[in-house]
Enzyme design. Structure first.
Site, mmCIF file in Angstrom:
data_model
loop_
_atom_site.group_PDB
_atom_site.id
_atom_site.type_symbol
_atom_site.label_atom_id
_atom_site.label_comp_id
_atom_site.label_asym_id
_atom_site.label_seq_id
_atom_site.Cartn_x
_atom_site.Cartn_y
_atom_site.Cartn_z
ATOM 1 N N TYR A 101 0.560 -1.095 -0.102
ATOM 2 C CA TYR A 101 -0.040 -0.023 -0.015
ATOM 3 C C TYR A 101 0.778 1.282 -0.055
ATOM 4 C CZ TYR A 101 -4.560 -2.345 0.117
ATOM 5 O OH TYR A 101 -5.627 -2.717 0.073
ATOM 6 N N GLU A 143 -9.076 -6.472 4.671
ATOM 7 C CA GLU A 143 -8.416 -7.638 3.947
ATOM 8 C C GLU A 143 -7.729 -8.516 5.069
ATOM 9 O OE1 GLU A 143 -5.866 -5.718 1.194
ATOM 10 O OE2 GLU A 143 -7.717 -4.916 -0.030
ATOM 11 N N GLN A 213 -9.052 -14.616 -12.745
ATOM 12 C CA GLN A 213 -10.010 -14.882 -11.530
ATOM 13 C C GLN A 213 -10.958 -15.638 -12.567
ATOM 14 O OE1 GLN A 213 -9.076 -11.751 -11.391
ATOM 15 N NE2 GLN A 213 -7.740 -12.173 -9.687
ATOM 16 N N GLY A 280 -23.561 -15.967 -22.327
ATOM 17 C CA GLY A 280 -22.131 -16.473 -22.662
ATOM 18 C C GLY A 280 -21.567 -17.278 -21.650
ATOM 19 N N PHE A 398 -17.216 -9.764 -14.984
ATOM 20 C CA PHE A 398 -15.958 -10.235 -15.351
ATOM 21 C C PHE A 398 -14.866 -9.270 -15.552
ATOM 22 C CE2 PHE A 398 -17.768 -14.692 -16.615
ATOM 23 C CZ PHE A 398 -18.077 -14.846 -15.226
ATOM 24 N N GLY A 399 -13.880 -8.998 -14.559
ATOM 25 C CA GLY A 399 -12.935 -7.916 -15.037
ATOM 26 C C GLY A 399 -12.887 -7.004 -13.862
#
Length: 406
Positions: A101, A143, A213, A280, A398-399
């Site tokens: 970071y 996190e 991913q 899709g 997605f992305g």
């Protein structure tokens, strides 16, 4: 989260608020320059950042949206907590560490100064430095909690763990499934339908590692994971990893993967009718939800709608048909944009408002959408025009994170 905001004094907060219009106008230019200088000076981070998204500008646009949202909500950062958690899931899947970071902060401040020039006074840079580290601390805290949760789960882990491909199945003209079991033969953690794993692809011809991913495409509770990957055009940067998986990864191959993550998840506490809509390869998390709901909520009414180019492009067609035939409460509809035969599917062309109204039995339902951004934007607009509450519409793109709902 509110405790962290008190670390910013009133003067700093006012300066940040004053820069909101500037970020709206120049945010993307700042983040594009940020990634350029960050990666020039820290080339090892190319092993973390998706280079395809960098070339397309998607990553810089997503970061610009995040920085703008943080600045616009600087007095009430709790408002962006859902957005923070969504990004944190991705960070954890990429194994982002707290020590990264300060590096990001350093080059973000340099980018602000170099793009805005004299307009970025010392006072503004100092205010943004304070604000950045408050925001970074929020991410680090969220996190840390996620890492601990993954580590403490039965079969859980942090970082990357080697998995072996035990089966490879061609599902359609473009999509192939990979069944993965841990190479150490130890248990694996469960997941929530809709979540994804990250694969670390170490391709000999590539200078850097590629992290991608992929949604898990079966119900949880098994001793393996399954991902179903669309093979993109080989001459496009986006196709580097998918082509590697399709052509070079076989049964017996070993792939390092991170533990399941993601906040596009099926709420199994909800017993209302479920409407699953995919386009899709967006089928993959939707398939996990379908498999799970028929197993764990056998009496829940489900409408399954899938859009594909043709019958040859429709993955898992036989499995979905089996479910629909054996489960009276599951209704299946398939739409082909380029059907092989005129009689193929329940509709030819595209999903539209009038047809959608006919096949959706009730507005009081939970809706889950996954597919290309234009597809989801159109479906989301149709659902809103049907007066479906936005809170009942859940979407996965997605992305990099981008706004879909208007």
């Amino acid at each position: 989260m509110s405790n962290t905001t008190v670390l910013l004094d009133k003067k700093t907060t006012e300066i940040i608020k004053a820069t909101v219009p500037v970020l709206k106008e120049h945010g993307e230019a700042i983040t594009k320059h940020f990634y350029k200088i960050l990666l020039e000076n820290n080339p090892e981070l190319k092993n973390v950042f998706n280079q395809t998204n960098q070339r397309k500008g998607a990553q810089s646009k997503a970061l610009a949206n995040t920085v703008y949202a943080a600045a616009a909500n600087i007095e009430k950062l709790e408002e962006i907590l859902p957005h923070v958690k969504q990004i944190a899931h991705k960070h954890v899947s990429l194994n982002i560490k707290p020590e990264q970071y300060p590096i990001v902060g350093k080059y973000l401040l340099i980018a602000i100064k170099e793009v805005l020039g004299d307009a970025a006074t010392d006072e503004i840079i100092e205010a943004w430095e304070k604000a950045y580290f408050v925001i970074a601390d929020i991410f680090i805290s969220v996190e840390k909690e996620m890492y601990n949760e993954k580590k403490n789960q039965i079969g859980g882990w942090t970082g990357f763990r080697d998995f072996k491909v035990i089966k490879k199945v061609k599902e359609s003209k473009e999509i192939t499934s990979f069944y993965l079991k841990p190479d150490d033969n130890l248990p694996i953690t469960t997941f929530i339908p809709g979540q994804y794993i990250t694969i670390k692809a170490q391709i000999e011809s590539e200078a850097y590692v590629h992290l991608r991913q992929y949604s898990l495409s079966t119900a949880p509770g098994k001793d393996y994971y399954r991902i179903s990957v669309k093979r993109e055009a080989s001459n496009q940067p986006i196709g580097v990893v998918s082509n590697y998986l399709h052509t070079s990864v076989e049964v017996g191959s070993v792939l390092p993967i991170s533990a399941p993550a993601g906040d596009f998840i099926l709420d199994e506490r909800d017993h209302r009718p479920l409407v699953l809509i995919s386009g899709g390869v967006g089928l993959t998390p939707i398939m996990s939800m379908l498999e799970s709901v028929v197993e764990h909520q056998p009496n829940r009414n489900v409408v399954f709608i899938h859009a594909a180019k043709s019958i040859d492009h429709q993955a898992m067609r036989k499995r979905v048909s089996e479910i629909a035939k054996s489960k009276e409460q599951v209704k299946q509809y398939v739409v082909y944009s380029n059907p092989t035969n005129r009689t193929d599917g329940d509709k030819q062309g595209y999903i539209d408002y009038e047809w959608l109204k006919e096949v959706i039995p009730t507005k009081d339902a939970a809706f889950y959408l996954c597919g290309p951004k234009p597809f989801m934007s159109a479906i989301n607009n149709d659902l809103q025009n049907m007066n479906i509450a936005q809170n009942d519409i859940h979407m996965e793109l997605f992305g990099p994170l981008e706004p879909i709902a208007k």
